[in-house]
Design a protein around this motif. Structure first.
Motif, short mmCIF file in Angstrom:
data_model
loop_
_atom_site.label_atom_id
_atom_site.label_comp_id
_atom_site.label_asym_id
_atom_site.label_seq_id
_atom_site.Cartn_x
_atom_site.Cartn_y
_atom_site.Cartn_z
N GLY A 129 0.82 -1.20 0.00
CA GLY A 129 0.00 0.00 0.00
C GLY A 129 0.85 1.25 0.00
O GLY A 129 0.56 2.22 -0.72
N PHE A 130 1.93 1.25 0.80
CA PHE A 130 2.84 2.40 0.85
C PHE A 130 3.49 2.63 -0.50
O PHE A 130 3.51 3.76 -1.02
N ALA A 131 4.04 1.56 -1.10
CA ALA A 131 4.79 1.70 -2.36
C ALA A 131 3.90 2.15 -3.50
O ALA A 131 4.22 3.10 -4.24
N VAL A 132 2.75 1.48 -3.66
CA VAL A 132 1.86 1.83 -4.76
C VAL A 132 1.20 3.19 -4.51
O VAL A 132 1.00 3.98 -5.43
N GLY A 133 0.89 3.48 -3.25
CA GLY A 133 0.28 4.76 -2.92
C GLY A 133 1.16 5.93 -3.30
O GLY A 133 0.71 6.88 -3.96
N TRP A 134 2.42 5.87 -2.91
CA TRP A 134 3.33 6.97 -3.26
C TRP A 134 3.61 7.01 -4.75
O TRP A 134 3.85 8.07 -5.33
N ASN A 135 3.57 5.83 -5.40
CA ASN A 135 3.75 5.81 -6.85
C ASN A 135 2.58 6.52 -7.55
O ASN A 135 2.79 7.28 -8.51
N VAL A 136 1.35 6.28 -7.06
CA VAL A 136 0.19 6.94 -7.64
C VAL A 136 0.22 8.44 -7.35
O VAL A 136 -0.10 9.27 -8.22
N VAL A 137 0.60 8.80 -6.12
CA VAL A 137 0.70 10.22 -5.76
C VAL A 137 1.71 10.92 -6.67
O VAL A 137 1.45 11.99 -7.23
N TYR A 138 2.86 10.29 -6.83
CA TYR A 138 3.90 10.85 -7.69
C TYR A 138 3.40 11.00 -9.12
O TYR A 138 3.57 12.04 -9.77
N GLY A 139 2.73 9.96 -9.64
CA GLY A 139 2.20 10.01 -10.99
C GLY A 139 1.11 11.05 -11.15
O GLY A 139 1.07 11.79 -12.14
N SER A 140 0.21 11.12 -10.16
CA SER A 140 -0.90 12.07 -10.23
C SER A 140 -0.40 13.51 -10.14
O SER A 140 -0.88 14.40 -10.84
N TYR A 141 0.57 13.72 -9.26
CA TYR A 141 1.09 15.08 -9.09
C TYR A 141 1.81 15.57 -10.35
O TYR A 141 1.74 16.75 -10.69
N LEU A 142 2.48 14.66 -11.06
CA LEU A 142 3.13 15.05 -12.30
C LEU A 142 2.14 15.13 -13.46
O LEU A 142 2.39 15.83 -14.44
N SER A 143 1.01 14.43 -13.33
CA SER A 143 0.02 14.45 -14.41
C SER A 143 -0.63 15.81 -14.56
O SER A 143 -1.01 16.20 -15.67
N VAL A 144 -0.78 16.55 -13.46
CA VAL A 144 -1.42 17.87 -13.56
C VAL A 144 -0.61 18.82 -14.44
O VAL A 144 -1.15 19.38 -15.40
N PRO A 145 0.70 19.03 -14.17
CA PRO A 145 1.45 19.90 -15.10
C PRO A 145 1.54 19.31 -16.50
O PRO A 145 1.62 20.06 -17.49
N ALA A 146 1.53 17.96 -16.62
CA ALA A 146 1.57 17.35 -17.95
C ALA A 146 0.32 17.70 -18.74
O ALA A 146 0.38 18.06 -19.93
N GLU A 147 -0.84 17.61 -18.10
CA GLU A 147 -2.09 17.93 -18.79
C GLU A 147 -2.20 19.43 -19.09
O GLU A 147 -2.77 19.83 -20.11
N ILE A 148 -1.68 20.26 -18.19
CA ILE A 148 -1.68 21.71 -18.46
C ILE A 148 -0.79 22.02 -19.66
O ILE A 148 -1.14 22.84 -20.52
N SER A 149 0.36 21.34 -19.73
CA SER A 149 1.24 21.52 -20.90
C SER A 149 0.52 21.07 -22.18
O SER A 149 0.64 21.70 -23.23
N ALA A 150 -0.23 19.96 -22.08
CA ALA A 150 -1.00 19.49 -23.23
C ALA A 150 -2.06 20.51 -23.63
O ALA A 150 -2.30 20.74 -24.82
N ALA A 151 -2.68 21.14 -22.63
CA ALA A 151 -3.69 22.16 -22.91
C ALA A 151 -3.09 23.34 -23.66
O ALA A 151 -3.71 23.91 -24.57
#
Length: 551
Positions: A129-151
């Motif tokens: 849970g710890f490993a996957v949770g932080w992996n999702v947090v890391y991915g989600s947090y980087l996804s926001v600037p990625a999607e803004i760049s796409a916009a």
């Protein structure tokens, strides 16, 4: 902001006080369970139940229909050919359906904030849970600037002026949606999902009209491009192996297109009647995915030849979408603007979904003391505002596009998060498989679960096998002679050692163990269901039964 943890329940008709009374009653029922509970007191007390079945169904559908469907199909067609791309998307569509059925069954029993991340702690190992949770947090947090760049790339379809202003605008809007009540998020995502569905239906109808010769001056195409240049494209090598490799090379594109569907249960504690609504939302995705994706990929392969030179140029906006190419050649000039506008809302929608996933999973990690406790602080309307502020701060990475180009930054950030989706889907399948094994070990019938199907145990095994296979072989191209690329190798495989390091690191630090099948708290969850029953949702009647999207 109120951070004292007042009750924030919302009843189906929006009555805040009535909802708060219901939540206090639920908290009182939890007290009878003692120290062991599935839904923590904090999340039961501090979060507001504002999402309805209507919201969840459309959020799941919106997650399946992303920018990948509108913009990436050209690259898939070019790599695999019309039949190769169709088979690739069909296979991933089946995997997604298996993953969602697994997620629905486990979420109905354990309706907690953080979804499959918290499920891994209950069912497999707290370290997972710890490993996957932080992996999702890391991915989600980087996804926001990625999607803004796409916009920003999409906006450049109309104008390349004032990119800093548009980035600031998107960051602020994303923050406002994230900090507002969950009801506002649900309504915004509902509207965006409806726009995507209308666009998909529109371009499918348009594609059929063009293909069948319904546009004046255009001949009937039929399956001409399936014959020449052919149904498959040879990739890396020639012959049957080359055709297969072309089909397999499209898998990562297909996975990216479907990414986000797993977020449907991330906010389970902010959902009304989650034991009924989450499974319903998961179940409905199968037919929708089949209709929208399979038809869209089929139509694209009929409209544009896989060797079309215009597919070579990737602008990142609607100008190189195969639907736009076909419409432009048929003299339909408004289509590029419509598609670009809806894809722009799709990028914003993806940013909102990443905000929801990242903040709720970080909140869930804090609940289990796997993240700093400051992330448990909520507003008086039930939003973990410290999580939102942190994610907004990281969203400012989108400003890098001012010096490096928005499309380049989008691909940088996308590469860093791509295989995290497959890891998440794999964990969802593992959770489900372990749950069924625990049911058998503890002598509990599947009939006692809030929602289950006998065949899903086997479909989870099949989906897990495919996910792991793609995870290990998705970057196969870099191992072929003449195709080695350091950036592609890192993008394809970096996430695997990161997750393993987090898993074994937390395991050694906390000395966690893989749970015995007899220790999985199924009885505790069933007791919570008995003490906190949900009001049965009445079936749809009359014309409402015709609603195929969320009815």
């Amino acid at each position: 902001m109120d951070v004292e943890g007042a009750s924030h329940g919302i009843s189906p008709d929006g009555d805040l006080e009535h909802g708060a009374a219901v939540r206090r009653g639920s908290a009182a029922s939890f007290d009878k369970l003692g120290d062991v509970r599935i839904v923590e007191i904090n999340e039961g007390r501090d979060l507001a139940r504002g999402l309805t079945q209507r919201h969840l169904s459309m959020i799941a559908l919106a997650g399946a229909i992303g920018t990948g469907l509108f913009l990436s199909l050209g690259g898939s067609l070019q790599t695999a050919g019309p039949l190769g791309a169709l088979l690739a998307y069909a296979l991933i569509g089946l995997v997604v359906c298996a993953v969602l059925f697994a997620l629905g069954e486990v979420s109905a029993l354990f309706p907690v904030t953080g979804s499959f991340v918290r499920h891994a702690e209950f069912i497999v190992d707290p370290a997972l849970g710890f490993a996957v949770g932080w992996n999702v947090v890391y991915g989600s947090y980087l996804s926001v600037p990625a999607e803004i760049s796409a916009a920003i790339v999409l906006i450049q379809f109309w104008t390349d002026k004032y990119p800093a202003l548009f980035i600031t605008l998107f960051v602020v809007i994303t923050f406002l949606v994230g900090i507002a009540g969950i009801v506002i998020y649900g309504e915004i995502e509902f509207a965006f999902a409806l726009l995507k569905v209308l666009l998909v239906v529109g371009i499918i109808i348009m594609g059929l009209v063009i293909d069948l010769g319904g546009v004046p001056g255009q001949k009937r195409l039929g399956f001409t491009y399936w014959k020449d240049p052919g149904p498959f494209i040879e990739y890396v090598t020639s012959g049957s192996l080359g055709s297969f490799l072309g089909f397999w090379a499209v898998m990562n594109n297909a996975v990216y297109s479907f990414s986000g569907v797993e977020s449907v249960s991330v906010a389970a504690c902010e959902t009304q009647n989650p034991r009924q609504n989450i499974p319903r939302a998961c179940k409905r995705v199968f037919a929708r995915v089949s209709i929208f994706y399979i038809l869209a990929v089929l139509i694209v392969g009929m409209l544009v030849p896989s060797n079309d030179p215009d597919l070579e140029y990737d602008s990142g906006n609607a100008s190189t979408s195969p639907f736009v190419l076909a419409a432009t050649r048929a003299g339909i000039k408004i289509v590029p603007h419509v598609i670009n506008a809806v894809v722009l809302t799709s990028a914003w929608s993806s940013s909102n979904q990443a905000m929801l996933s990242g903040t709720r999973i970080l909140y869930g990690l804090a609940l289990k003391r796997q993240a700093p406790q400051i992330f448990l602080r909520t507003t008086k309307w039930g939003i973990p505002f410290v999580c939102v502020i942190l994610q907004t701060a990281i969203a400012t990475l989108a400003y890098m596009s001012l010096s490096n180009g928005a499309l380049t930054v989008f691909y940088w950030l996308l590469d860093l998060t791509s295989c995290g989706v497959l890891i998440s889907w794999s964990v969802i399948c593992i959770n489900h498989i372990r749950l069924h094994k625990a049911l058998k070990a503890q002598g509990i019938s599947r009939a006692e679960l809030p929602w289950s199907h006998g065949w899903t145990y086997y479909s989870s095994w099949a989906a897990l096998f495919v996910c792991v296979l793609i995870l290990l072989t998705g970057g196969f191209t870099v191992f072929c002679t003449g195709y080695w690329n350091v950036e592609s190798f890192i993008a394809s495989y970096l996430d695997i050692p990161l997750v393993l390091a987090a898993y074994f690191g937390w395991k050694m630090f906390k000395r966690t163990k893989i749970l015995s099948l007899h220790d999985i708290p199924i009885r505790v969850a069933l007791e919570e269901i008995r003490l906190t029953p949900e009001a049965k949702i009445p079936p749809m009647k009359g014309w409402k039964r015709l609603n195929i999207l969320w009815g």
